[in-house]
Design an enzyme around this catalytic site. Structure first.
Site, short mmCIF file in Angstrom:
data_model
loop_
_atom_site.label_atom_id
_atom_site.label_comp_id
_atom_site.label_asym_id
_atom_site.label_seq_id
_atom_site.Cartn_x
_atom_site.Cartn_y
_atom_site.Cartn_z
CG HIS A 164 43.97 37.99 42.38
ND1 HIS A 164 44.45 37.05 41.50
CD2 HIS A 164 44.15 39.20 41.77
CE1 HIS A 164 44.91 37.65 40.41
NE2 HIS A 164 44.73 38.97 40.55
CD GLU A 165 41.84 42.33 42.54
OE1 GLU A 165 42.80 43.12 42.46
OE2 GLU A 165 41.36 41.77 41.54
CG HIS A 200 47.35 42.60 42.49
ND1 HIS A 200 48.46 42.22 41.78
CD2 HIS A 200 46.29 42.01 41.88
CE1 HIS A 200 48.09 41.42 40.78
NE2 HIS A 200 46.78 41.27 40.83
#
Length: 264
Positions: free
Chosen positions: A57-58, A61
């Protein structure tokens, strides 16, 4: 706009590889029934898989920010998938894990520092924020693939339950993080399209957005509606409510087993 990223800056971290190894070994133990405690094996498998999804997820980003113009991403270590490189390990890893253990809720994290001033264009800013929840959506699709493809023949019951619960966590994380609440990715998608004045008015409340979500989820009526929506989505992906519930029951192995969930 991008710049050359050194091999060291994008080398996958041994920490992340270790977490993946734990996930693989625990998953094998659940599948084969090798572990003395199936519940503990499910706990390790789901926990490790959940941390892997948080790292991805990170990473989503960070990678999107890099290609959008923030050339400082590599030097910060975000491309190595090392959770220890995040700005707030507590918010990105520890707190989401506590929520999973306590209530089976996929609480979103979020602690990669992106230099937004380097990025031009509202669409790019929105895409950077959307990249994280979209990763959870993809993870949920992968977890539920055996269900909606009808490929469950030969899949051991405990492993099926574990996948169902992991899918529930991914769906809940994607849904929560997509809320247009300051501090969450949903608001990050919307924010570039708001007026400067409105952004300035909302900005002081951003640190409290996650706390607001936390508080609301402890309200029984809100919690019930929330899980009704989650079970509706997972049901549409072929995962039965009982399967997800039994996965959570196995995951929380320290509690008494529900009889029909304990059956092989």
């Amino acid at each position: 706009m991008t710049t050359a990223i050194s091999r060291r800056d994008r080398r996958i971290s041994p920490v992340f590889l270790g977490i993946v190894a734990v996930m693989a070994v625990a998953g094998w133990a659940v599948w084969t029934g090798f572990a003395a405690s199936t519940g503990f094996a499910v706990f390790l498998f789901v926990t490790a898989a959940w941390i892997v999804s948080l790292c991805l997820h990170e990473y989503a980003h960070a990678r999107t920010a890099l290609h959008s113009g923030d050339i400082t991403i590599g030097a910060k270590g975000y491309l190595t998938l090392n959770p220890l490189k995040y700005t707030h390990v507590l918010l990105s890893i520890v707190l989401p894990l506590v929520f999973v253990i306590m209530g089976g809720i996929g609480l979103p994290g979020g602690a990669v520092f992106i230099e937004r001033g380097r990025i031009q264009g509202r669409w790019k800013h929105s895409l950077i924020s959307a990249a994280g929840p979209l990763t959870n959506v993809l993870f949920a699709v992968v977890c539920t693939a055996p269900f909606w493809l009808g490929a469950l023949d030969g899949v051991p019951t405990p492993f099926r339950y574990a996948l169902a619960f992991l899918a529930l966590l991914q769906v809940s994380a994607a849904l929560l993080n997509s809320l247009p609440v300051p501090g969450l990715d949903g608001y990050g998608v919307l924010e570039p399209w708001l007026s400067y004045r409105m952004r300035r008015q909302i900005e002081p409340y951003a640190p409290f957005g996650l706390l607001l979500v936390f508080a609301l989820l402890w309200v029984p009526e809100v919690n019930r509606v929330f899980f009704d929506v989650i079970y509706g989505i997972t049901g549409g992906l072929g995962v039965g409510e009982a399967e997800a519930y039994c996965g959570r029951d196995l995951f929380q192995f320290w509690q008494a087993d529900v009889p029909f969930c304990a059956a092989p």
